[in-house]
Write a protein that holds these residues in place. Structure first.
Motif, short mmCIF file in Angstrom:
data_model
loop_
_atom_site.label_atom_id
_atom_site.label_comp_id
_atom_site.label_asym_id
_atom_site.label_seq_id
_atom_site.Cartn_x
_atom_site.Cartn_y
_atom_site.Cartn_z
N PHE A 1 24.84 2.13 -12.81
CA PHE A 1 23.73 3.05 -13.00
C PHE A 1 24.22 4.30 -13.74
N GLY A 2 23.40 4.75 -14.71
CA GLY A 2 23.75 5.95 -15.47
C GLY A 2 24.54 5.68 -16.73
N LYS A 3 24.89 4.40 -16.98
CA LYS A 3 25.67 4.07 -18.18
C LYS A 3 24.79 3.35 -19.20
N LYS A 4 25.06 3.61 -20.47
CA LYS A 4 24.40 2.88 -21.54
C LYS A 4 25.08 1.51 -21.69
N LEU A 5 24.38 0.60 -22.37
CA LEU A 5 24.90 -0.77 -22.49
C LEU A 5 26.33 -0.79 -22.98
N TRP A 6 26.64 -0.03 -24.04
CA TRP A 6 27.97 -0.09 -24.65
C TRP A 6 29.02 0.66 -23.84
N GLU A 7 28.57 1.43 -22.85
CA GLU A 7 29.52 2.13 -21.97
C GLU A 7 29.87 1.29 -20.75
N HIS A 8 29.09 0.26 -20.52
CA HIS A 8 29.24 -0.54 -19.32
C HIS A 8 30.16 -1.73 -19.58
N ASP A 9 30.93 -2.13 -18.60
CA ASP A 9 31.79 -3.30 -18.72
C ASP A 9 30.94 -4.53 -19.03
N GLU B 1 3.30 -3.69 -13.25
CA GLU B 1 2.94 -2.41 -13.87
C GLU B 1 4.15 -1.49 -14.00
N SER B 2 4.93 -1.37 -12.91
CA SER B 2 6.07 -0.46 -12.95
C SER B 2 7.16 -0.96 -13.88
N ASN B 3 7.27 -2.27 -14.03
CA ASN B 3 8.31 -2.82 -14.90
C ASN B 3 7.93 -2.83 -16.36
N ARG B 4 6.73 -2.31 -16.70
CA ARG B 4 6.45 -2.07 -18.10
C ARG B 4 7.28 -0.90 -18.63
N ASN B 5 7.71 -0.04 -17.71
CA ASN B 5 8.57 1.07 -18.07
C ASN B 5 10.03 0.64 -17.97
N TYR B 6 10.91 1.37 -18.63
CA TYR B 6 12.33 1.04 -18.63
C TYR B 6 12.93 1.32 -17.26
N ARG B 7 13.60 0.31 -16.68
CA ARG B 7 14.26 0.45 -15.38
C ARG B 7 15.75 0.57 -15.62
N GLU B 8 16.21 1.77 -15.92
CA GLU B 8 17.60 2.03 -16.31
C GLU B 8 18.59 1.56 -15.22
N PRO B 9 19.75 0.90 -15.68
CA PRO B 9 20.16 0.60 -17.04
C PRO B 9 19.65 -0.78 -17.50
N LEU B 10 20.07 -1.20 -18.68
CA LEU B 10 19.52 -2.39 -19.31
C LEU B 10 19.69 -3.65 -18.47
N SER B 11 20.87 -3.84 -17.89
CA SER B 11 21.10 -5.06 -17.11
C SER B 11 20.15 -5.13 -15.92
N TYR B 12 19.91 -3.99 -15.28
CA TYR B 12 18.99 -3.96 -14.14
C TYR B 12 17.56 -4.22 -14.61
N ASP B 13 17.20 -3.63 -15.72
CA ASP B 13 15.86 -3.80 -16.28
C ASP B 13 15.58 -5.29 -16.54
N LEU B 14 16.52 -5.98 -17.17
CA LEU B 14 16.33 -7.39 -17.46
C LEU B 14 16.29 -8.23 -16.20
#
Length: 316
Positions: free
Chosen positions: A123-131, A174-187
């Motif tokens: 949590f709190g990391k961008k895709l390219w910052e994450h392992d 409805e809530s998942n139409r918004n970005y659920r940071e970070p990307l891996s969690y969102d997907l």
């Protein structure tokens, strides 16, 4: 039709698989299905002999099965059966389904509550910052496990009309139409919503109902002791850390939602839909352990995400 907290005996003769029942929502779902009379296979990776990568050795599938059986003995007559399964291993899942078929000859309810990826999310990391390996593992845990389990279990679930498949996620459509940071969690959390909608179409000719279900702000074991450093007995002390924690709910609330769905003779009305514990409580009339009925997702949208001060009045 209003329900009570106990659908006592209404699932007698039914067979359920709760995939991912070691702790939290999955454990509560297994308990409440047994309380209503079902025979429940509770699966997971942590046993009294082996701990999964989640690292919480104190919560085991054997304990889940014992709690479920106790609830069944007290009320509905259901029985809990613990089976150690890694749902990323297709052969283990095939063996599980073959065992259910051999022992019961049917499967009426499949709950895909598979996850176990919080410790890898970053949590709190961008895709390219994450392992990258952790990112891919999150997707395996949150998506592949669901696909493997459904692919193996649906031939048995669809054998009889009236089967129920419940995909479990975090968040409504409805809530998942918004970005659920970070990307891996969102997907990982958006995928079960699509799976339920797709499988509702693919299984329609068999009389199967497929839905996606989310709890609200869940007071799981990890949420209590890892994030808020409280227990269920003094959970309100966690509101000092985040006052919006006041809208949280016990795992029993979503467990009762599953039991209510499974006992509803008109459950097909929900086919393909995104459902929440709070929303279903308003339909079926069940409550949380304290007698309240927290409507967390409406609260999050109208109060927390809207930047208003914490106030659960009218939301639980």
């Amino acid at each position: 039709m209003p329900e009570t907290n106990s659908a006592r005996g209404r699932l007698a003769g039914k067979v359920a698989l709760v995939a991912g029942a070691t702790r939290g929502a999955g454990r509560a779902m297994a308990v409440e299905l047994c309380r209503a009379g079902a025979t429940v296979y509770a699966t997971g990776r942590t046993t009294r002999k082996r701990t999964s990568e989640v690292g919480r050795a104190s919560e085991t599938i054997e304990e889940t099965a014992e709690l479920a059986t106790e609830a069944g003995r007290e009320e509905g007559g259901g029985t809990g059966i613990a089976v150690a399964v890694d749902h990323l291993e297709a052969e283990q899942v095939r063996d599980l389904i073959a065992r259910i078929d051999r022992e019961q000859g049917r499967l009426d309810i499949l709950v895909n509550d598979l996850w176990g990826g919080d410790h890898l999310v970053g949590f709190g990391k961008k895709l390219w910052e994450h392992d990258l390996a952790d990112t891919l593992r999150v997707l395996r845990l949150g998506i592949d496990s669901h696909l493997i389990t459904s692919a193996c279990a649906l031939p048995l679930l669809t054998r009889r009309p009236g089967g129920l498949l419940i995909e479990v996620t975090d968040g409504t459509e409805e809530s998942n139409r918004n970005y659920r940071e970070p990307l891996s969690y969102d997907l990982a959390k958006a995928a079960p919503l699509r799976m339920a909608r797709a499988l509702a179409q693919e299984t329609a000719e068999y009389g199967t109902t497929a839905v996606c279900l989310t709890p609200g702000w869940l007071r799981s074991e990890a949420m209590l002791d890892t994030y808020f450093h409280v227990t269920e007995e003094n959970w309100r002390d966690g509101c000092a850390t985040d006052p919006h924690f006041a809208i949280s709910e016990t795992p029993a609330f979503v467990g009762r939602a599953v039991a209510a769905l499974a006992a509803d003779p008109d459950v097909a009305r929900w086919n393909g839909q995104s459902l929440s514990s709070g929303g279903l409580a308003q339909v079926y009339g069940f409550t949380d352990a304290d007698g309240s009925a927290p409507d967390a997702w409406r609260y999050l949208a109208e109060v927390q995400f809207a930047g208003k001060p914490a106030d659960v009045t009218g939301y639980r």
